[in-house]
Each structure stands twice: as structure tokens, then as C-alpha cells.
Design an enzyme around this catalytic site. Structure first.
Site, PDB file in Angstrom:
ATOM      1  N   ARG A 117       0.857  -1.043  -0.070  1.00 55.24           N
ATOM      2  CA  ARG A 117       0.074   0.026   0.049  1.00 55.24           C
ATOM      3  C   ARG A 117       0.879   1.380   0.004  1.00 55.24           C
ATOM      4  O   ARG A 117       1.468   1.475   1.083  1.00 55.24           O
ATOM      5  CB  ARG A 117      -0.913  -0.085   1.205  1.00 55.24           C
ATOM      6  CG  ARG A 117      -2.128   0.927   1.051  1.00 55.24           C
ATOM      7  CD  ARG A 117      -2.502   1.074   2.559  1.00 55.24           C
ATOM      8  NE  ARG A 117      -1.966   2.006   3.447  1.00 55.24           N
ATOM      9  CZ  ARG A 117      -1.812   1.860   4.661  1.00 55.24           C
ATOM     10  NH1 ARG A 117      -2.547   0.817   5.415  1.00 55.24           N
ATOM     11  NH2 ARG A 117      -1.075   2.594   5.582  1.00 55.24           N
TER      12      ARG A 117
ATOM     13  N   HIS B 192      -3.448   4.684   4.825  1.00 55.39           N
ATOM     14  CA  HIS B 192      -4.669   3.791   4.622  1.00 55.39           C
ATOM     15  C   HIS B 192      -5.556   4.427   3.985  1.00 55.39           C
ATOM     16  O   HIS B 192      -6.139   4.053   2.992  1.00 55.39           O
ATOM     17  CB  HIS B 192      -5.113   3.496   5.986  1.00 55.39           C
ATOM     18  CG  HIS B 192      -6.412   2.783   6.102  1.00 55.39           C
ATOM     19  ND1 HIS B 192      -6.714   1.469   5.513  1.00 55.39           N
ATOM     20  CD2 HIS B 192      -7.435   3.153   6.611  1.00 55.39           C
ATOM     21  CE1 HIS B 192      -7.949   1.143   5.749  1.00 55.39           C
ATOM     22  NE2 HIS B 192      -8.512   2.189   6.304  1.00 55.39           N
TER      23      HIS B 192
ATOM     24  N   TYR C 131       3.717   5.359  11.713  1.00 54.18           N
ATOM     25  CA  TYR C 131       3.858   3.780  11.889  1.00 54.18           C
ATOM     26  C   TYR C 131       4.846   2.996  10.703  1.00 54.18           C
ATOM     27  O   TYR C 131       4.994   2.132  11.003  1.00 54.18           O
ATOM     28  CB  TYR C 131       2.808   3.117  12.096  1.00 54.18           C
ATOM     29  CG  TYR C 131       1.680   3.406  10.895  1.00 54.18           C
ATOM     30  CD1 TYR C 131       1.699   2.660   9.449  1.00 54.18           C
ATOM     31  CD2 TYR C 131       0.639   4.141  10.855  1.00 54.18           C
ATOM     32  CE1 TYR C 131       0.990   2.648   8.403  1.00 54.18           C
ATOM     33  CE2 TYR C 131      -0.075   4.507   9.708  1.00 54.18           C
ATOM     34  CZ  TYR C 131      -0.077   3.893   8.630  1.00 54.18           C
ATOM     35  OH  TYR C 131      -0.975   3.925   7.453  1.00 54.18           O
TER      36      TYR C 131
HETATM   37  C1  LIG Z   1     -14.911  -6.189  11.237  1.00 57.68           C
HETATM   38  C2  LIG Z   1     -13.964  -4.799  11.029  1.00 57.68           C
HETATM   39  N1  LIG Z   1     -13.253  -4.261  11.994  1.00 57.68           N
HETATM   40  C3  LIG Z   1     -12.453  -3.202  11.856  1.00 57.68           C
HETATM   41  C4  LIG Z   1     -12.669  -2.486  10.796  1.00 57.68           C
HETATM   42  C5  LIG Z   1     -11.771  -1.123  10.590  1.00 57.68           C
HETATM   43  N2  LIG Z   1     -10.853  -1.458   9.302  1.00 57.68           N
HETATM   44  C6  LIG Z   1     -11.059  -0.592   8.264  1.00 57.68           C
HETATM   45  S1  LIG Z   1      -9.929  -1.222   7.011  1.00 57.68           S
HETATM   46  C7  LIG Z   1      -8.853  -1.872   8.304  1.00 57.68           C
HETATM   47  C8  LIG Z   1      -7.650  -2.477   7.745  1.00 57.68           C
HETATM   48  C9  LIG Z   1      -7.959  -3.467   6.782  1.00 57.68           C
HETATM   49  O1  LIG Z   1      -6.798  -4.015   6.336  1.00 57.68           O
HETATM   50  P1  LIG Z   1      -6.620  -5.197   5.337  1.00 57.68           P
HETATM   51  O2  LIG Z   1      -7.600  -6.052   5.407  1.00 57.68           O
HETATM   52  O3  LIG Z   1      -4.922  -5.566   5.195  1.00 57.68           O
HETATM   53  O4  LIG Z   1      -7.067  -4.331   4.006  1.00 57.68           O
HETATM   54  P2  LIG Z   1      -6.535  -3.016   3.574  1.00 57.68           P
HETATM   55  O5  LIG Z   1      -7.067  -1.807   4.057  1.00 57.68           O
HETATM   56  O6  LIG Z   1      -4.886  -3.239   3.704  1.00 57.68           O
HETATM   57  O7  LIG Z   1      -6.829  -2.975   1.989  1.00 57.68           O
HETATM   58  C10 LIG Z   1      -9.635  -1.954   9.597  1.00 57.68           C
HETATM   59  C11 LIG Z   1      -9.085  -2.193  10.851  1.00 57.68           C
HETATM   60  C12 LIG Z   1     -13.414  -2.978   9.870  1.00 57.68           C
HETATM   61  N3  LIG Z   1     -13.861  -2.364   8.556  1.00 57.68           N
HETATM   62  N4  LIG Z   1     -14.245  -4.271   9.972  1.00 57.68           N
END
Ligand SMILES: Cc1ncc(C[n+]2csc(CCOP(=O)(O)OP(=O)(O)O)c2C)c(N)n1
Ligand SMILES: Cc1ncc(C[n+]2csc(CCOP(=O)(O)OP(=O)(O)O)c2C)c(N)n1
Ligand SMILES: [Mg+2]
Ligand SMILES: [Mg+2]
Lengths: 386, 337, 386, 337
Positions: free
Chosen positions: C284, C288, C297
Site C-alpha cells: 500500500r 490507509h 507507523y
Molecule cells: C470487522 C471490522 N473491523 C474493523 C474494521 C476497521 N478497518 C477498516 S480497514 C481496516 C484495515 C484492513 O486491513 P486489510 O484487511 O489488510 O485491508 P487493506 O485496508 O490493507 O486493503 C480496519 C481495521 C472493519 N472495517 N471491519
């Protein structure tokens, strides 16, 4: 600058290029044996070296002790089932056939270690020297948990499947944080491995390198659902590698093999080498509970085939052959089992007494004003009845 | 006195608790280096180390279950659910274990822990980021449920939650994170189970909690122009509930409106209305009315304002309290002679 | 007698003895390559045979098309981020650097196949030819999903992590049940693999042999949480074997490798060979979302190291070297990207209009009496305001 | 007319729906060869094949999520949650997806499905087998929540739930599975959103649903001896709610007691009490009172009878409806002159 962060266990590492993550060899170290570890064959004869992997045969003293406890355990199990017929127990899930897993598992632990059992693991409870009446309180229905989990370092029997797995991991991690060498062992069924909490719990254990041993008692059924409809995995032990957890599969009807593998798993977890996943292949000889009718979903000959692999008979044959066990010892074990069964009968013949007003006492450390009020209303009712 | 935001007060409460009690540990998603998406845990990992405040894998059920295990073994976990709707995966752990462990073991196993849940709307969040989920927890015996509406309460209630021997679901109104007040910490306000009269009045009682307390206060000021002198009660603690304060207020004013952001149906607002009429029936000049969010999924950002109970909706409702016996045009009933 | 039960997919089989479950060879068939599949090295040069496994290189036409779409996709992504600064979007999660995964993934699908994207997969949506303004509706905040999922065979972008995985499995199984050859592809992040629904969804897919391809975009971060704190697995692709799912890992910044592996995965799922799990190693590049501050971080040099492995540059170099791409083509792609970005700007400059009363229209097929009543109350309020 | 148990009526409803509509599929834990732990799906796999009724892996969130996917693609899944408390792992799927899919897609994606939940107590079940979880679903916009109290309704409401275009949480009162009645099927009773007057009376209205309907009826008969003529309303459908029937009854009788097995706090009983007083205030001679389970985790079998609202508790409560203006000894308030 990123915050310096070694993490509770997992290190905050810079994200390396994928090429660096190619680690077929690492994975190899985590995978189970292609065939379940076995020390005694179906007839109780010692197996060849290659079926034993790198595991050490347990001492004959330990095996003899396991044998005795298995005889007692099975008698206890039969007694409990009998008590359901007399209405002394609301329900009872038998673990007939799973003696080697439950008793072998507990004997691999120290008294200072923790056990996280399910509703099926009554034999494991008595092996932890929990009073049998206290162990059966849940199933008699006078309270949800009849023993003191802290005193016995044994969590309440868990009914919501796999939900106790994260508990075991958190408890073990807490001990590690304090520098204690406590290990937590958690039992889960083949069906329970399908739940999300199994996944989340194992991942936490691996990330925090928590000293936990996960024991899957794969008894081939989740109530009526056979293993073939529960998973398409080559074996459940193959789930470990996906978390970075060392894994093994073992003949769960071979007490020697179960003890050998679990002693290794427990001591390596204690030594700080992280969690361990063990799949014990066994079989649920009885129906799911006394209330279940297994004839609706499985054939008697399947059961018969597994009865021929009875864990007690196999260990008995082996110990007799080595001279570690005599006919007298066997008689002694059976007598002890009868005495124990008698205690269980007597203990459960007394009608349990529970004060209905206790319903309000343990919801919170101090009852809320609302509960105090409601306690008063129930007291009024009870006086009215009296 | 220094001016602090509610977010800063919550951060200070965590710091002070961690300083006072070695067994307090903070963990959850992104609470470490990042300091949480709302920065409530800002700097805790830096200042206390990753043993005391750490990031977890992304699994809410795992987080709550792991916390319960640590609580069984001498620690006091304070876990963060990143948003209201993302606490739902942990629902089984909360209802079947966290809420019941003490009871099922007759008090032998206690699991003091705090589950922090940033909740409710008004921040322009996309779907799943603005749920008012308090009723799910309030309906679950064994959980305590508290929610601050002031900066001072944010600090005090969180400290008390961490000290509490029982599991506490600590509901943080997101839209108030940036609200400011002059406070000198460490401040301790009223304990759990005590509501606060934020404004005393004589004509009617507005009962609110969390995100709707400022709305109720604003409405009360606006009501002065209409000639209504409204009392505003901030519940602070949903479980345990302060019947004494609420009942005394309504018996005094004789009228009551409950203001809550959640969908009304079977919400906490329903419980409040039910209790008030049970206990204040003969003092009531009009039914207890509710001003709540509609019974719909939380709306998309650009129209959320039409969902949230605002000052006008509160005033319209107060106007329906049958001041001169003209019947409520919404719930017309033939008044028996 | 047990009910005859072949099961929807899994057969109800008699529980065999553990010895029979020893299947190291079976497991071997399911494991990923020890090193991610790669067709183009970091400099865009073709890799040697052994890095390609048994996968076929995609046609140059397809690669050229992918290149063009990646150029457009990245420009779109930059435009969306810019629109957050102007307050035209509430929030935007950039997928800069993940072009090869998202576009390669979609290009491996037929229009009749289904896509289950997350909030991060906007580039995948436009590759499915969804109108960019409709694709951005969620993030602009005028409704939760702006496009018609049925029309585009693309589920709403999923925010609750991994919860869409069981949906994809159920939808694909439904298609299979009707004898259709639809395949479902579901994107999930490295963080999402830790959720229970990932586990439950993959297990269902394996048990029912549903035609689903699971694509893990391992971009090394879950907001601020690095992969090293998310898992201890040798690679996430090793999670497949525990379900009996064939698995692979691939260089996710290598469009040729992504297409090669996913075309194979999709077509084998279509051919009835069951689900497939692919981990695409990527990164990425941006924070975020626009609201995030990645400097808290991670270090800039880590990002720089990954920028040197840019998927567009690598593909561009390769296609230029083969002559499949000319400087004109590159100019053409960039022009097309600008035009597209302009359309996005214009489309989002118009203020969205939503009738507040629509809030009551879609909760149920027919509003309940309670909702009709509440709709009337809001209408009163709106008249009052007017 | 044949005599059927509620369990048999539910089984018949599934059979008839599967016969009438090829797209209806039944799945869950142990619903196949075993026929479900309560035998509600008895024989369906044998008679319709494993493509129509099948066992799933042991994962409730997976079951509900998988069902939603099938519903998106033309099937009508009817899934069984084995017991109330074992539906909690599926909570996120239900609240964040099943309840919201139609709304978030502006009606483009509909997910008609039925989630069957055997609920409530009175069967001597050990912990986690007797929860009254209806409030969790009733509080969630987008779900319909219905619960039968009669054998005929069990058949009719389940048929209607399967035909319904929206997701329906179908709550089955476990202790009534073995209740019997003479019915000729296929029977169709009143549609969703309509309550039923099970007994008409003039002095007070008892509002009940599911497991407490028989209790309310028994209490009503017993009340005759005390000289009270009670009306009994069976809600049948919690969402949508039948305000017309409930309101008309209470406006007629002027008194109301809500009888519900769930913990009272923030339960469905609170919503009923709140609505009734909102809409019938001027007709009420006494506050709306609630008879519910206590605010505690469901008790162990041998003392559950002290938790469950029984006839005596209902009668004691009716007695508190201030028949001759003597004040309620529980909620004493100084009656204003
Ligand atoms: C069940 C749940 N818990 C927490 C979140 C909050 N949240 C949104 S994106 C994220 C990180 C997700 O990381 P990843 O699965 O690696 O996907 P990326 O954002 O890197 O594409 C979090 C913790 C959420 N959307 N759903
Ligand atoms: C979350 C949850 N879902 C469903 C149940 C109901 N249930 C009790 S035991 C059981 C089967 C469990 O099978 P397995 O995990 O293999 O353990 P075993 O009973 O064979 O020891 C089921 C479905 C439960 N207890 N918890
Ligand atoms: Mg089993
Ligand atoms: Mg990621």
C-alpha cells in the site's frame, strides 16, 4: 520515524519484498506427519520406528497410571449415562472411546498448568482430581459450573463451540507476561474447528507465541455431521501451518502415542517454543448425548470397526506384554472403578438444594439497585408460596 | 484550568490508570504506533511500551476472548473496538462469556475488563461507522454500560470502569471526541449508577445520555423563549440505572421526553419511557414521549442530519406534552369523559 | 440404516480409521510455491522458468490491455484522492501500487462472473466498467452503494472485513447448483484474513467445492498494523491447505504473474475443480486513507523500496522490450487517463441530491406501519423547515 | 381434524414450502439425516434430497453469510440456528448485512431468507440453551421478527416468512414445540403485522408473545375467580408491530400488563409498555406494568421456574393495577392532590 516497537511477541518488522517470504522449508517444519503418529497398533503391539516420528515413548509407570485412570474414567462415564436414565442428570455427553485423548492430555500437564475443557471432557475433569459431583453439576442442572476453576486451574466446561480457545490463549499469554512457565491446554472437537473463534484464537497464539497446546479430539462427528461434511482438509492438523503453528496428528486411541506427542507439545510450549496443534484421531462410540439417536445418521458396523480399536484394550495388551501390568493390577483398577462409581451414585442421589435468591448474587460483584429490587420481589413471591 | 477535548481526557484516563495499576493493559486494532484511529491511545505504546499497549491481529472476537483470558489471569484489559459496528463480531464473546463468567462460576472467576466502543453518528461516517449499539449491551445482564457526555465524565467514568470489578462496555460518543471543556485532572465525578441533572427546570424533564445530552441542553435553552423551563437529566450510566434521580425529576416536573440517537424500537429510550411511566404515572400530565433516530439503518453522511434528533425535533415533541390539554395530534385518542 | 446422503457436495462418508487419513501427498498438491510466482523481475525483465511454476504467460494483447487500464486506474486513484482535499469525497482509500492485483484480478474474470470487492477496490470497480461516479457514491456519502450490483455482477464494496467471503461462496454455490459456470472472485486484505469469517467462508467453499477464487491482496498493512503483527504464517497462502483448498502465492506487483495465476485459478474453478486461494504480495504505497498519517507507523525508505517495484513501470518496460507497446501507446494511455480523470472531476462537481424521505423506502420491500408513520413525521419536519 | 404438535406444524410448513417453491433450501447444523435436534426438519433430506436440505459445517456466521449469498442468487434459504445463544456468532452477518442489504443497494439486492431461532426457556436446558434473544433482532431495522404461540400460527407464519421478500427472524418458543392442537393444514391465519385477540375481556389487557401467551391465557382464566375479566393479545409479529390492535384493546380496557419471558431491561416488553402509554395515556387508569424474567443470565434448570413469569406473577401484577386507587406498593409515589 516509526515508534520503536518490539511488540508483546510479534516484532514490528519492515515489510519485505515477497521474494523474501518464500519459505517452503519453514512451512515444512510446521507440517504434521503424513500419517498419524502411532506407538501401539490396533492390536496393542509396538509399532515400527517410522510410525513414531521423533517422539519418545512415555515411561511404563506413566502408561500404567494412564491405564488405571482410563479404566476408572470409562466406568465413571457409564455411571453418568446410567444416572441420566434415572433422571439424576439432565443430560450427559459420553466420551466412551476418547479415554486416551482426555486422560493422556491431562497427564501431560503439570498441576500448575491450565486446562480448557468442553462439555464432553468430564473424564478430563476427574483426571484433574475434580470431585465428580462438582464435575457433573452443570449436567445435573443445579448451577452452571460446579467446581472452582481457579482452584483446579480448569476453566468451566465450554458449550459455545471454540469460544474458549481465545480464553486459553489470553490466559497463557498473561502467564508468559509474568514470566511464569504455565502452559494452557485446550480441547476442541472436529466440529469446533469450523468456528471463527478457532481461527482467531490460533492466530493470536501464533502472533504472541503463547504457550498453548490445542488438542483437537477428532471423534469423527459433530452430533450427526460426519467429518466428511465438516472439512475437506487432508487432516485437521494441516490447519496449523496457516498460522505458523507446529502441528502433529496422532492416533487418539493409542494412549502411548497421545502421551508421547502431548508431552513433547506441552514441554516445548513451556520452553518458549510457542503454541502447538495436535489432532487426535478418535471416535465417539456413544451417541452425542443420551438424548441423541445415532442410528439416524450412522451404521452400527462403523461403530463396531472402531470398537476393535479400543484404547483401553490396546494399552492393556501392551502393558501385559511388557509385564508392566499384571492381572492383579487389572482387577485392582476395576475395583477402584467400582468404588468410584459408587461414590458418584451416592453423591448424585442427594437432591441438590439451591436458594433461588442466589440468582441475583453473582451477576455483578454488587447487585445493581435494579437487581436488589427484583431480589425483593422474588423474596415476596417465595414468602407468598411458603 | 486547562482546556481539554473529550479525546484528550480519555487518553489521560488511560495513562493515569496504567500508571497507577501495572495490571492494566490496552490493546486492539491500531491502538499502538498509530494511537488509535481517534488517537485515544495516542503515545501509550511509546510511553508504556508494547507490553502495556499493543496492536492485535484484526479479529474482534479474538480480541475480546483473549482479553477475557488475560482477565482470568490477573490483568485488567482495556480493549478498543474501532467502531460500533465492528464490535458485532465479538457479540458472542460478550454475551455468552464476558457477561456471564462471574455468574456461572458463582463468583469464583471474575473478568474485570473494559470494552471501549466509539459509537453513534454525526461525524459523516460511511456505513457501519455510526451505529448506536447501546441497547444490545444494555439488554444483556452481566454487563455494565456507561457513556459520558462531558469531558470530565469521560475521564472519571473511564477511570471508574477500569477500577470496576465487573466488565464494562464503555460507549464513547464519537461526535463529542472533539468537544472541549476546562477541567483539572484527575477529576472524579459521581459514581456509576448516578445520573446528573445538567440543568434544573420545573416544566418538563428531558432524559438524555451520551451524544444527545448537548442536544437536550440546547433545546432546553431554546425552550425558554417558548416559556418552558426544562430540566435535563444526563443518565451517564445506563446499567446500572438511576431510578431515583430520574423518578424524582419527573415527579417534580410532571412531564418527560426521552432523547436518544438510536432507533427507537426496543431501544434504551423505550426502557426509560417504560420505567418512568411505571414509577411516575400519577405525576404525569402527559405520556412520556421519545425523540429518537428513525427505525432505519444509519443513513449516508449527506442526509444523516435528517435522522439525528435535533433541537427542533425535541422542541416539537415538548410542544406535544399537552400543555393546555389539547390532544396530541400524533396519537389521537378519544379522551374518556 | 443411515439416510443415503451424497450431500450437496461433500459426501457423507463412513468415518475411517486415522491411518487412512495420512495424506502428506494430498497436502503437497494443495500447498503454494515456496516463493511467489513471478514472470517479470523488479526491473521488468522476464524471469526464469522455475519462478513461473506451471503457469502460462498471458497473451501480449491482454497484457497491453492491462497496462492501459493500470495507467487509467492510477490516474483515477490520484484524482479521487485529490477530490477528498476539495471536500468532494468524504474519504478515499487509495490502491496506488495495487493496480496489478485489482486490474489483473478483474481481467481474469468473464462479464458473467461475480466480483466481491472491499472498500479499497475502486480500481477493480472501474475495470468492471462501473461508472466512476457510481463507484464513488459510497465515499461521497450520498448513498451506501451507488451502482447496481446485479447489473454489474459486482457486490457492494464491503467494509466489515471478510464478511463478504461467505457471501461470495454462497452465491457461487447457488450458481453451481443451477448448473451455471459462474465463478466468484473475492478480494480480501492481509488484515481481513485474521477474521473468523475468512475461516468460515473458506471452509464452506472447500466443503461444497464452490467455484470461488479468493484473492488476498497482501499490501503489508492493516491500517497501521504490519504483516508481522498480523500473522506468524510463512505466507498467507499456507492457509489454504488447512481447508483442502489449492493455494498459490504470486508477486502482486507483477501483472503478468497475477494474470497467469488468476486465469488458471478462475478457469479451474469454472471447470469444477473447486475453490482456489491466491496471495498476491503487494504494498500500500499511500496511507490507509487520505485521513490517515502513515508517518506514525512506517518509514519513508520502506515505501521507497517498494516504489522501485512499481507494477506499471515493470509491465511497461517488459512490453516495450517485446515491442508489444510503443511510446505512442503509452502517450495514448496517459491521454485516456486524463480524459477519464476529467469525467470523474465533472461528475463529482455536481452536488448530489437525495430526498431524505427515501430513508424509509428501502428498509423493507414495503415500509412497515411504523416506518410509514415515521416517514410522515419527517415529512412534517421538512415542511416546517421549508 | 388431525391433532398436531407445533414441531409437526413447522415441519409441514417447510415441506409444503419446498414442494411449492423449488428455490427454497433448508440448511444448518444437523438438519439433514438427524432432522434437527428438535426434529423440525425431520425427513426433509430423505424426501427432497440433500440438494434441498443439507447439513453445514459448524459455523453460524458462515451459515448466515452463505445463505445471504445464495439469496443474492435466486434461492430462498431457510437456515436453522440450533439454539438461541448459538445464533450470536452470526450477529454481525445479521445486523450488518442481512438487515441492511436491501437498503444499502436502494432495493437492487434483496435477500429473502428465514433465520429460524429456537428460543426461550422452560425446557430444563443447561446454560446457553434458553436465551430470549428477540430484543437483539427487534432493535435492528431491516429485520422482521415474528414468533408463533399456536400450532396454526407456527405453520402459517413460517409459510409467510418463507414467502416474504424480506429477511425474517423466525423465533420458535422451544417449550411450545410439543404443544398440541387440532388443525387442518395448510392453514393460513392473519398476516405479519397483525396481533390476535386470544381472549376478549373488559377489565385489563395482557399483551404477550411466543412462550408467554399460554401463561397469559391461564392467568386470564384464573383471574375470573378474582373477578377480573382480562383480554389477552398475542402479538405474533414483533416487527412489524400491530399498534392498532394493541391500542384499541388498551383504550377499551384502560389497563395493561405486558408479559414477556426475556429480561425486562431494554427488552421488547419495554417497547410495548412505552408505545402503549404513548398512545393510550388518557385511557389508562394505571401505569402499564411488565411481568418479565429478571435481569439475570438464564438460570440453571432446577431453579428456572423462579425466573419464568408464571400465572401467579401475572396475577400479582394485575392486582397492582390500582383497582380501587390504592397505590402500587412497589412504586409508591406521592399522588398530587
Ligand atoms: C470487522 C471490522 N473491523 C474493523 C474494521 C476497521 N478497518 C477498516 S480497514 C481496516 C484495515 C484492513 O486491513 P486489510 O484487511 O489488510 O485491508 P487493506 O485496508 O490493507 O486493503 C480496519 C481495521 C472493519 N472495517 N471491519
Ligand atoms: C456456537 C455453537 N453452535 C452450536 C452448538 C450446538 N452443539 C453442541 S455440541 C455440537 C457438536 C460439536 O461437535 P464437535 O466440535 O466435534 O465436538 P463433540 O461433540 O464431537 O465432542 C453442536 C453443534 C454449540 N454448542 N455452540
Ligand atoms: Mg466431534
Ligand atoms: Mg492490508
Amino acid at each position: 520515524m516509526t515508534t520503536r516497537a518490539t511488540g508483546p511477541a510479534a516484532a514490528r518488522q519492515a515489510a519485505s519484498a515477497p521474494a523474501a517470504t518464500g519459505v517452503g522449508d519453514v512451512a515444512g517444519r510446521l507440517l504434521p506427519a503424513g500419517t498419524p503418529i502411532q506407538f501401539l497398533d490396533d492390536d496393542g503391539k509396538p509399532t515400527a520406528k517410522e510410525r513414531r516420528g521423533s517422539y519418545q515413548e512415555p515411561s511404563t509407570e506413566l502408561l500404567a497410571d494412564a491405564y488405571r485412570r482410563m479404566v476408572v474414567g470409562r466406568r465413571f462415564d457409564a455411571q453418568a449415562t446410567a444416572l441420566t436414565k434415572q433422571g439424576r442428570l439432565a443430560v450427559y455427553p459420553s466420551s466412551h472411546g476418547q479415554e486416551a485423548c482426555q486422560i493422556g492430555g491431562v497427564l501431560a500437564l503439570r498441576p500448575t498448568d491450565w486446562l480448557f475443557p468442553t462439555y464432553r471432557d468430564s473424564m478430563a475433569l476427574i483426571t484433574r482430581d475434580i470431585d465428580p459431583v462438582e464435575a457433573l453439576t452443570l449436567l445435573r442442572g443445579d448451577w452452571h459450573c460446579g467446581y472452582d476453576p481457579q482452584a483446579h486451574r480448569t476453566a468451566p466446561q465450554c458449550t459455545p463451540l471454540a469460544t474458549h480457545i481465545p480464553h486459553a490463549v489470553g490466559l497463557a499469554y498473561a502467564a508468559k507476561r509474568r514470566g511464569e512457565d504455565t502452559v494452557a491446554m485446550v480441547f476442541v472437537g472436529d466440529g469446533g474447528t469450523s468456528e471463527g473463534d478457532f481461527h482467531e484464537g490460533l492466530n493470536f497464539a501464533a502472533v504472541y507465541q503463547a504457550p498453548v497446546v490445542f488438542v483437537i479430539q477428532n471423534n469423527r462427528f459433530a452430533i450427526s455431521v460426519p467429518l466428511s461434511m465438516q472439512t475437506a482438509a487432508p487432516a485437521l492438523a494441516y490447519k496449523g501451518v496457516g498460522y505458523g503453528i507446529r502441528s502433529e496428528q496422532v492416533d487418539g486411541n493409542d494412549a502411548a502415542a497421545v502421551l508421547a506427542v502431548l508431552q513433547h507439545a506441552v514441554e516445548s510450549a513451556r520452553a518458549g517454543e510457542g503454541p502447538f496443534l495436535v489432532e487426535a484421531h478418535t471416535y465417539r462410540i456413544e451417541a452425542h448425548t443420551n438424548a441423541d439417536d445415532a442410528s439416524r445418521y450412522r451404521d452400527a458396523d462403523e461403530v463396531a470397526a472402531w470398537e476393535r480399536r479400543d484404547p483401553i484394550a490396546r494399552l492393556e495388551t501392551y502393558l501385559l506384554s511388557t509385564g508392566a501390568l499384571t492381572d492383579e493390577d487389572i482387577g485392582g483398577a476395576r475395583k477402584q472403578a467400582e468404588v468410584f462409581a459408587g461414590q458418584v451414585r451416592d453423591g448424585l442421589n442427594a437432591d441438590p438444594k439451591v436458594d433461588p435468591l442466589e440468582l441475583f448474587d453473582h451477576v455483578y460483584a454488587e447487585p445493581t439497585p435494579q437487581l436488589r429490587e427484583q431480589r425483593g420481589w422474588l423474596a415476596e413471591e417465595l414468602e407468598g408460596d411458603a | 484550568m486547562p482546556t481539554l477535548t473529550m479525546a484528550q481526557a480519555l487518553n489521560a484516563a488511560l495513562r493515569d490508570a496504567m500508571t497507577d495499576d501495572e495490571s492494566v493493559v490496552v490493546f486492539g486494532e491500531d491502538v499502538g504506533a498509530l494511537g488509535g484511529v481517534f488517537r485515544i491511545t495516542d503515545g501509550l505504546t511509546r510511553d508504556f511500551g508494547e507490553d502495556r499497549c499493543f496492536d492485535t491481529p484484526l479479529a474482534e472476537s479474538g480480541i475480546v476472548g483473549f482479553a477475557l483470558g488475560m482477565a482470568m489471569n490477573g490483568f485488567k484489559p482495556v480493549v478498543e473496538m474501532q467502531f460500533d459496528a465492528f464490535a458485532y463480531p465479538a457479540f458472542e464473546q460478550l454475551v455468552s462469556h464476558v457477561a456471564k463468567m462471574r455468574n456461572r462460576t458463582r463468583g469464583a472467576v471474575n473478568v474485570p475488563m473494559v470494552i471501549r466502543v466509539p459509537y453513534a453518528g454525526g461525524i459523516g461516517g460511511v456505513e457501519h461507522h455510526s451505529d448506536s449499539s447501546e441497547a444490545y449491551y444494555a439488554q444483556t445482564p452481566g454487563l455494565k454500560v456507561v457513556t459520558p457526555a462531558t469531558v470530565e465524565d469521560a475521564y472519571s467514568l473511564l477511570r471508574e470502569a477500569i477500577d470496576d470489578p465487573d466488565p464494562v462496555v464503555f460507549m464513547e460518543p464519537k461526535k463529542l471526541y472533539w468537544s472541549k471543556a476546562e477541567v483539572s485532572l484527575p477529576a472524579r465525578t459521581e459514581p456509576f449508577g448516578r445520573a446528573a441533572i445538567r440543568r434544573s427546570g420545573t416544566d418538563a424533564t428531558l432524559v438524555a445520555y451520551g451524544p444527545t445530552v448537548p442536544v437536550a441542553l440546547e433545546a432546553a435553552s431554546a425552550a425558554e423563549d417558548e416559556g418552558w423551563n426544562l430540566e435535563v437529566v444526563d443518565l451517564r450510566s445506563i446499567v446500572p440505572f438511576d431510578d431515583d434521580t430520574v423518578t424524582a425529576s419527573v415527579r417534580k416536573t410532571g412531564r418527560c421526553v426521552v432523547v436518544s440517537e438510536a432507533a427507537g424500537f426496543a431501544g434504551v429510550s423505550a426502557e426509560i419511557a417504560a420505567r418512568v411511566q411505571e414509577r411516575c404515572f400519577h405525576s404525569l400530565a402527559a405520556p412520556v414521549l421519545r425523540v429518537t433516530g428513525w427505525d432505519i439503518p444509519y443513513p449516508p453522511p449527506i442526509i444523516e442530519k435528517h435522522h439525528l434528533p435535533g433541537v427542533d425535533r425535541v422542541l416539537d415533541t415538548v410542544a406535544r406534552l399537552q400543555w393546555d390539554d389539547e390532544p396530541d395530534h400524533r396519537f389521537l385518542e378519544a379522551v374518556p369523559a
